[in-house]
Design a protein around this motif. Structure first.
Motif, PDB file in Angstrom:
ATOM      1  N   VAL A   4      -3.711   0.592   1.998  1.00  0.00           N
ATOM      2  CA  VAL A   4      -3.173  -1.159   1.739  1.00  0.00           C
ATOM      3  C   VAL A   4      -4.042  -1.007   2.905  1.00  0.00           C
ATOM      4  CG1 VAL A   4      -1.008   0.330   1.317  1.00  0.00           C
ATOM      5  CG2 VAL A   4      -1.704   0.210   3.240  1.00  0.00           C
ATOM      6  N   ASN A   5      -3.766  -2.739   3.132  1.00  0.00           N
ATOM      7  CA  ASN A   5      -4.634  -3.552   3.893  1.00  0.00           C
ATOM      8  C   ASN A   5      -3.974  -3.417   4.949  1.00  0.00           C
ATOM      9  OD1 ASN A   5      -3.428  -5.264   2.791  1.00  0.00           O
ATOM     10  ND2 ASN A   5      -4.801  -6.891   2.957  1.00  0.00           N
ATOM     11  N   GLU A  23      -3.118   3.489   7.232  1.00  0.00           N
ATOM     12  CA  GLU A  23      -3.659   4.907   6.582  1.00  0.00           C
ATOM     13  C   GLU A  23      -2.367   6.052   6.930  1.00  0.00           C
ATOM     14  OE1 GLU A  23      -4.195   4.604  11.245  1.00  0.00           O
ATOM     15  OE2 GLU A  23      -4.151   3.190   9.597  1.00  0.00           O
ATOM     16  N   ASN A  24      -0.870   5.550   7.185  1.00  0.00           N
ATOM     17  CA  ASN A  24      -0.015   6.304   7.558  1.00  0.00           C
ATOM     18  C   ASN A  24       0.874   5.594   6.004  1.00  0.00           C
ATOM     19  OD1 ASN A  24      -0.663   7.717   9.565  1.00  0.00           O
ATOM     20  ND2 ASN A  24       0.743   6.500  10.961  1.00  0.00           N
ATOM     21  N   VAL A  25       0.818   4.634   5.390  1.00  0.00           N
ATOM     22  CA  VAL A  25       1.078   4.448   4.093  1.00  0.00           C
ATOM     23  C   VAL A  25       0.511   5.784   2.975  1.00  0.00           C
ATOM     24  CG1 VAL A  25       1.273   2.171   2.616  1.00  0.00           C
ATOM     25  CG2 VAL A  25       1.559   2.167   4.859  1.00  0.00           C
ATOM     26  N   ALA A  83      -2.541  -6.671   6.447  1.00  0.00           N
ATOM     27  CA  ALA A  83      -1.489  -7.147   6.381  1.00  0.00           C
ATOM     28  C   ALA A  83      -0.329  -6.491   6.011  1.00  0.00           C
ATOM     29  CB  ALA A  83      -2.239  -8.554   4.843  1.00  0.00           C
ATOM     30  N   PHE A  84      -0.371  -5.343   4.920  1.00  0.00           N
ATOM     31  CA  PHE A  84      -0.043  -5.101   4.423  1.00  0.00           C
ATOM     32  C   PHE A  84       0.980  -4.192   5.637  1.00  0.00           C
ATOM     33  CE2 PHE A  84       2.642  -1.271   2.265  1.00  0.00           C
ATOM     34  CZ  PHE A  84       2.868  -1.846   0.937  1.00  0.00           C
ATOM     35  N   GLY A  85       0.203  -3.126   6.014  1.00  0.00           N
ATOM     36  CA  GLY A  85       0.597  -2.357   7.395  1.00  0.00           C
ATOM     37  C   GLY A  85       1.610  -3.295   7.954  1.00  0.00           C
ATOM     38  N   LYS A  86       1.686  -5.184   8.564  1.00  0.00           N
ATOM     39  CA  LYS A  86       1.899  -5.948   9.453  1.00  0.00           C
ATOM     40  C   LYS A  86       3.147  -6.297   8.445  1.00  0.00           C
ATOM     41  CE  LYS A  86      -2.221  -8.076  12.018  1.00  0.00           C
ATOM     42  NZ  LYS A  86      -2.119  -8.913  11.748  1.00  0.00           N
ATOM     43  N   ALA A  87       2.963  -6.257   7.500  1.00  0.00           N
ATOM     44  CA  ALA A  87       3.886  -6.024   6.537  1.00  0.00           C
ATOM     45  C   ALA A  87       5.625  -5.018   6.558  1.00  0.00           C
ATOM     46  CB  ALA A  87       3.753  -6.637   5.487  1.00  0.00           C
ATOM     47  N   CYS A  88       5.086  -3.904   6.154  1.00  0.00           N
ATOM     48  CA  CYS A  88       5.830  -2.887   6.569  1.00  0.00           C
ATOM     49  C   CYS A  88       5.885  -2.380   7.521  1.00  0.00           C
ATOM     50  CB  CYS A  88       5.937  -1.964   5.973  1.00  0.00           C
ATOM     51  SG  CYS A  88       3.720  -0.845   6.046  1.00  0.00           S
ATOM     52  N   GLY A  89       5.240  -2.305   8.990  1.00  0.00           N
ATOM     53  CA  GLY A  89       5.792  -2.104  10.221  1.00  0.00           C
ATOM     54  C   GLY A  89       4.980  -0.632  10.326  1.00  0.00           C
ATOM     55  N   LEU A  90       4.181  -0.550   9.462  1.00  0.00           N
ATOM     56  CA  LEU A  90       3.384   1.334   9.582  1.00  0.00           C
ATOM     57  C   LEU A  90       2.053   0.967   9.871  1.00  0.00           C
ATOM     58  CD1 LEU A  90       5.132   3.048   6.918  1.00  0.00           C
ATOM     59  CD2 LEU A  90       5.516   3.439   9.637  1.00  0.00           C
ATOM     60  N   LYS A  91       1.030   1.869   9.857  1.00  0.00           N
ATOM     61  CA  LYS A  91      -1.028   1.867  10.131  1.00  0.00           C
ATOM     62  C   LYS A  91      -1.093   2.198   8.550  1.00  0.00           C
ATOM     63  CE  LYS A  91      -1.210   3.496  14.893  1.00  0.00           C
ATOM     64  NZ  LYS A  91      -1.806   4.275  15.369  1.00  0.00           N
ATOM     65  N   ALA A 105      -2.677  -6.566   0.687  1.00  0.00           N
ATOM     66  CA  ALA A 105      -2.761  -5.900  -0.815  1.00  0.00           C
ATOM     67  C   ALA A 105      -2.701  -4.367  -0.746  1.00  0.00           C
ATOM     68  CB  ALA A 105      -4.526  -6.685  -0.599  1.00  0.00           C
ATOM     69  N   TRP A 106      -2.746  -4.632  -1.647  1.00  0.00           N
ATOM     70  CA  TRP A 106      -2.556  -2.795  -1.690  1.00  0.00           C
ATOM     71  C   TRP A 106      -2.882  -1.916  -2.970  1.00  0.00           C
ATOM     72  CZ3 TRP A 106       0.826  -6.164  -2.136  1.00  0.00           C
ATOM     73  CH2 TRP A 106       2.079  -6.293  -3.616  1.00  0.00           C
ATOM     74  N   LEU A 107      -3.954  -0.548  -3.617  1.00  0.00           N
ATOM     75  CA  LEU A 107      -4.042   0.408  -4.425  1.00  0.00           C
ATOM     76  C   LEU A 107      -2.618   1.317  -4.725  1.00  0.00           C
ATOM     77  CD1 LEU A 107      -7.691   0.217  -4.049  1.00  0.00           C
ATOM     78  CD2 LEU A 107      -6.405  -1.402  -5.576  1.00  0.00           C
ATOM     79  N   LYS A 108      -2.420   1.982  -5.857  1.00  0.00           N
ATOM     80  CA  LYS A 108      -1.296   2.740  -5.962  1.00  0.00           C
ATOM     81  C   LYS A 108      -2.188   3.302  -7.630  1.00  0.00           C
ATOM     82  CE  LYS A 108       2.871  -0.020  -5.168  1.00  0.00           C
ATOM     83  NZ  LYS A 108       4.050  -0.632  -5.868  1.00  0.00           N
TER      84      LYS A 108
END
Length: 218
Positions: free
Chosen positions: A140-141, A153-155, A143-151, A128-131
């Protein structure tokens, strides 16, 4: 419409106050600042007067600006202060304080909303995310961070082009554009390449967000 006052830097005596100041604290001229203004039993341990002087003991000429909370009045002030020579030659502290309580309460409300937003997002098991309207990630949550490999807060502040393969990123952005243009929810099935390079298929629901004026903000 701002509090203005002058204090003897050695004796802590209030030498001058303007009407705005009198309306808040009464006629405290001639009284000790720590007692009449700060409601302290003695000189304030947070006093910064010494920082306003040069090593030689002269006024530095620098205005210092701080945000201060006055517990007795329950008011936030934006305070500017500097050391100057008074009309009789003594060193004094000139201070100008503007009430910024409304702004601070608004900032606190926004911060609380952000904390609530993070709590909601992080308890959604799916990605899940907001833009914003420009396609930059606001939040972003996990689950999003795990999918893209970023923390997560860094997204924040990045776009799809910074995270995903170019072809997929352009597809995601095109879907975003359609949602913003039509103002309706869009549900699509699309591929996603995770941080390990594995391609999976996901069902994505994109929904426009409106502000209080009815305009789409993301």
């Amino acid at each position: 419409n701002e509090a203005v006052y002058v204090i003897d830097m050695n004796s802590h005596e209030v030498l001058y106050i303007n009407k705005y100041m009198r309306d808040m604290f009464g006629d405290v001229k001639g009284m000790k600042c720590w007692q009449s203004i700060q409601n302290q039993p003695g000189p304030c341990d947070f006093c910064t007067s010494n920082e306003l002087l040069t090593p030689e003991g002269d006024p530095s000429g620098i205005y210092y600006i701080t945000e201060q909370y006055h517990a007795t009045l329950d008011i936030w002030f934006l305070t500017q202060y500097r050391a100057i020579h008074w009309i009789d030659g003594r060193l004094v502290r000139l201070e100008i304080a503007m009430d910024i309580t409304k702004r601070k309460l608004a900032e606190q409300a926004v911060h609380e909303i952000q904390l609530q937003q993070e709590a909601i997002l992080d308890n959604i098991p799916d990605i899940a995310w907001l833009k914003d309207r420009e396609g930059r990630f606001i939040a972003v949550n996990e689950a999003f961070g795990k999918a893209c490999g970023l923390k997560p807060e860094n997204v924040v502040g990045l776009t799809d082009l910074d995270i995903w393969p170019a072809a997929l990123a352009e597809k995601y952005r095109e879907d975003d554009k359609k949602v913003i243009e039509c103002g309706r929810r869009k549900q699509v099935e699309e591929p996603l390449v995770d941080k390990d390079g594995k391609e999976i298929w996901i069902e994505t629901i994109k929904t426009p967000i409106y502000d209080e004026k009815g305009e789409i903000t993301g």
